[in-house]
Design a protein around this motif. Structure first.
Motif, PDB file in Angstrom:
ATOM      1  N   THR A  21      -9.141  -1.802   1.251  1.00  0.00           N
ATOM      2  CA  THR A  21      -8.507  -0.587   1.764  1.00  0.00           C
ATOM      3  C   THR A  21      -7.212  -0.951   2.472  1.00  0.00           C
ATOM      4  N   VAL A  22      -6.117  -0.259   2.094  1.00  0.00           N
ATOM      5  CA  VAL A  22      -4.787  -0.641   2.579  1.00  0.00           C
ATOM      6  C   VAL A  22      -3.983   0.571   3.033  1.00  0.00           C
ATOM      7  N   ASN A  23      -2.888   0.262   3.728  1.00  0.00           N
ATOM      8  CA  ASN A  23      -1.864   1.255   4.063  1.00  0.00           C
ATOM      9  C   ASN A  23      -0.712   1.106   3.081  1.00  0.00           C
ATOM     10  N   CYS A  24       0.352   1.889   3.297  1.00  0.00           N
ATOM     11  CA  CYS A  24       1.471   1.881   2.349  1.00  0.00           C
ATOM     12  C   CYS A  24       2.746   1.263   2.928  1.00  0.00           C
ATOM     13  N   VAL A  25       2.610   0.525   4.034  1.00  0.00           N
ATOM     14  CA  VAL A  25       3.791  -0.083   4.659  1.00  0.00           C
ATOM     15  C   VAL A  25       3.784  -1.614   4.578  1.00  0.00           C
ATOM     16  N   GLY A  26       2.820  -2.190   3.862  1.00  0.00           N
ATOM     17  CA  GLY A  26       2.835  -3.636   3.631  1.00  0.00           C
ATOM     18  C   GLY A  26       2.171  -4.481   4.687  1.00  0.00           C
ATOM     19  N   ALA A  27       1.293  -3.886   5.502  1.00  0.00           N
ATOM     20  CA  ALA A  27       0.625  -4.642   6.565  1.00  0.00           C
ATOM     21  C   ALA A  27      -0.864  -4.763   6.279  1.00  0.00           C
ATOM     22  N   MET A  28      -1.381  -5.977   6.399  1.00  0.00           N
ATOM     23  CA  MET A  28      -2.819  -6.227   6.333  1.00  0.00           C
ATOM     24  C   MET A  28      -3.201  -7.022   7.577  1.00  0.00           C
ATOM     25  N   GLY A  29      -3.244  -6.354   8.707  1.00  0.00           N
ATOM     26  CA  GLY A  29      -3.417  -7.065   9.964  1.00  0.00           C
ATOM     27  C   GLY A  29      -4.763  -6.916  10.624  1.00  0.00           C
ATOM     28  N   ILE A  61      -4.151   3.841  -6.200  1.00  0.00           N
ATOM     29  CA  ILE A  61      -4.850   2.560  -6.316  1.00  0.00           C
ATOM     30  C   ILE A  61      -3.890   1.534  -6.915  1.00  0.00           C
ATOM     31  N   LEU A  62      -3.769   0.391  -6.243  1.00  0.00           N
ATOM     32  CA  LEU A  62      -2.923  -0.703  -6.732  1.00  0.00           C
ATOM     33  C   LEU A  62      -3.822  -1.851  -7.180  1.00  0.00           C
ATOM     34  N   PRO A  63      -3.974  -2.048  -8.499  1.00  0.00           N
ATOM     35  CA  PRO A  63      -4.828  -3.155  -8.976  1.00  0.00           C
ATOM     36  C   PRO A  63      -4.102  -4.494  -8.894  1.00  0.00           C
ATOM     37  N   ILE A  71      -8.925  -7.299  -7.693  1.00  0.00           N
ATOM     38  CA  ILE A  71      -8.861  -6.551  -6.440  1.00  0.00           C
ATOM     39  C   ILE A  71      -8.222  -5.191  -6.694  1.00  0.00           C
ATOM     40  N   LEU A  72      -8.897  -4.149  -6.251  1.00  0.00           N
ATOM     41  CA  LEU A  72      -8.336  -2.807  -6.321  1.00  0.00           C
ATOM     42  C   LEU A  72      -7.978  -2.380  -4.901  1.00  0.00           C
ATOM     43  N   ASN A  73      -6.689  -2.266  -4.631  1.00  0.00           N
ATOM     44  CA  ASN A  73      -6.214  -1.856  -3.317  1.00  0.00           C
ATOM     45  C   ASN A  73      -6.171  -0.335  -3.258  1.00  0.00           C
ATOM     46  N   PHE A  74      -7.075   0.248  -2.472  1.00  0.00           N
ATOM     47  CA  PHE A  74      -7.142   1.696  -2.318  1.00  0.00           C
ATOM     48  C   PHE A  74      -6.280   2.096  -1.117  1.00  0.00           C
ATOM     49  N   ALA A  75      -5.211   2.851  -1.371  1.00  0.00           N
ATOM     50  CA  ALA A  75      -4.309   3.279  -0.299  1.00  0.00           C
ATOM     51  C   ALA A  75      -4.889   4.511   0.395  1.00  0.00           C
ATOM     52  N   ILE A  76      -5.576   4.274   1.514  1.00  0.00           N
ATOM     53  CA  ILE A  76      -6.212   5.377   2.233  1.00  0.00           C
ATOM     54  C   ILE A  76      -5.529   5.660   3.578  1.00  0.00           C
ATOM     55  N   LYS A  77      -4.390   4.977   3.811  1.00  0.00           N
ATOM     56  CA  LYS A  77      -3.553   5.229   4.978  1.00  0.00           C
ATOM     57  C   LYS A  77      -2.103   5.269   4.525  1.00  0.00           C
ATOM     58  N   ASP A  78      -1.261   5.951   5.318  1.00  0.00           N
ATOM     59  CA  ASP A  78       0.180   5.867   5.099  1.00  0.00           C
ATOM     60  C   ASP A  78       0.699   4.699   5.926  1.00  0.00           C
ATOM     61  N   ASP A  79       0.835   4.882   7.233  1.00  0.00           N
ATOM     62  CA  ASP A  79       1.206   3.803   8.141  1.00  0.00           C
ATOM     63  C   ASP A  79      -0.070   3.189   8.734  1.00  0.00           C
ATOM     64  N   GLU A  91      -9.107  11.213  -3.155  1.00  0.00           N
ATOM     65  CA  GLU A  91      -8.158  10.981  -4.247  1.00  0.00           C
ATOM     66  C   GLU A  91      -8.393   9.622  -4.901  1.00  0.00           C
ATOM     67  N   THR A  92      -8.548   8.578  -4.071  1.00  0.00           N
ATOM     68  CA  THR A  92      -8.749   7.238  -4.636  1.00  0.00           C
ATOM     69  C   THR A  92     -10.084   7.152  -5.369  1.00  0.00           C
ATOM     70  N   LEU A  93     -11.117   7.759  -4.818  1.00  0.00           N
ATOM     71  CA  LEU A  93     -12.418   7.746  -5.489  1.00  0.00           C
ATOM     72  C   LEU A  93     -12.342   8.460  -6.833  1.00  0.00           C
ATOM     73  N   GLN A  94     -11.669   9.597  -6.869  1.00  0.00           N
ATOM     74  CA  GLN A  94     -11.537  10.328  -8.135  1.00  0.00           C
ATOM     75  C   GLN A  94     -10.725   9.523  -9.144  1.00  0.00           C
ATOM     76  N   LYS A  95      -9.646   8.882  -8.670  1.00  0.00           N
ATOM     77  CA  LYS A  95      -8.838   8.058  -9.583  1.00  0.00           C
ATOM     78  C   LYS A  95      -9.664   6.893 -10.133  1.00  0.00           C
ATOM     79  N   PHE A  96     -10.515   6.311  -9.276  1.00  0.00           N
ATOM     80  CA  PHE A  96     -11.364   5.233  -9.761  1.00  0.00           C
ATOM     81  C   PHE A  96     -12.321   5.738 -10.833  1.00  0.00           C
TER      82      PHE A  96
END
Length: 239
Positions: A21-29, A61-63, A71-79, A91-96
């Motif tokens: 599960t990821v955000n859309c600003v490039g942080a995995m902290g 979803i970013l595979p 790895i399937l990166n599910f974007a469930i946050k913006d920032d 949305e991500t679940l439906q896309k999956f």
């Protein structure tokens, strides 16, 4: 094929794909995303590049197919500073559901998305996850309730190395970039029966301070991955 809810460590899964599960600003902290960043640094670089180009949006979803597992990166946050939203998780679940056959995925492991750092009540996440995934009949699905005391293969690798006493702390410093004095603390922590996992080690406290900081954690993951794969040799430091 089956849908299962488990307690344990998602990184022990044998599934061909794992959800991050990821955000859309490039942080995995924080949380599971940080674990993915440490274990799959090349995936993180690719994800970050996409984010910096503003190509990843919430609900997408970013595979990443260059690793095993996929790895399937599910974007469930913006920032990263903001909470997740239920509509983005749906949305991500439906896309999956709409695309897993096209991706050739026959088995996958999920966390409870958005229930930890996402700020959404666990019962809401469970309801949505079961709604979209529990009735799928042609794919094996595992959903993990994270247990911080369950070891992964990297911790078992570290534990085995410490028990064998294969390298001196000065050799370990040369091989890993982690100072010898920190290796002494790491070894002491690993020998403590209370330390059962990498998570326990990363939060191990002596005299009110964690024994290992962010930079050394990153170096430890890189070192253990190389050691596990047989890619290090003592006494062959570069000059």
């Amino acid at each position: 094929m089956a849908y299962k809810e488990l307690s344990g460590n998602i990184f022990n899964t044998k599934a061909m794909a794992v959800v991050n599960t990821v955000n859309c600003v490039g942080a995995m902290g924080k949380g599971i995303a940080l674990d993915f960043k440490l274990r799959f640094p090349e995936m993180f670089k690719e994800y970050q590049k996409i984010c910096f180009q503003h190509l990843l949006k919430p609900g997408q979803i970013l595979p990443y197919k260059k690793s095993c597992p996929i790895i399937l990166n599910f974007a469930i946050k913006d920032d990263w500073k903001d909470p997740s939203k239920v509509e983005w998780i749906e949305e991500t679940l439906q896309k999956f559901v709409d695309n897993y056959k096209k991706l050739g995925i026959t088995s996958i492991a999920f966390p409870w998305m958005g229930a930890m750092n996402g700020g959404i009540p666990l019962e809401t996440i469970k309801f949505l996850t079961r709604k979209y995934l529990s009735t799928l009949e042609d794919i094996d699905i595992e959903v993990y309730d994270f247990d911080p005391d369950v070891p992964c293969s990297l911790f078992k690798t570290l534990e085995d190395m410490v028990q064998k006493n294969e390298y001196s702390t000065s050799e370990l410093e040369d091989l890993s970039g982690i100072k010898a004095r920190y290796w002494v603390k790491i070894q002491d922590a690993v020998n403590d029966p209370k330390t059962k996992s990498i998570n326990n080690l990363c939060h191990y406290i002596v005299k009110g301070k964690r024994i290992i900081g962010k930079t050394n954690i990153e170096r430890l993951f890189v070192f253990l991955t190389r050691y596990k794969d047989g890619n290090i040799t003592a006494g062959k430091s570069l000059f």
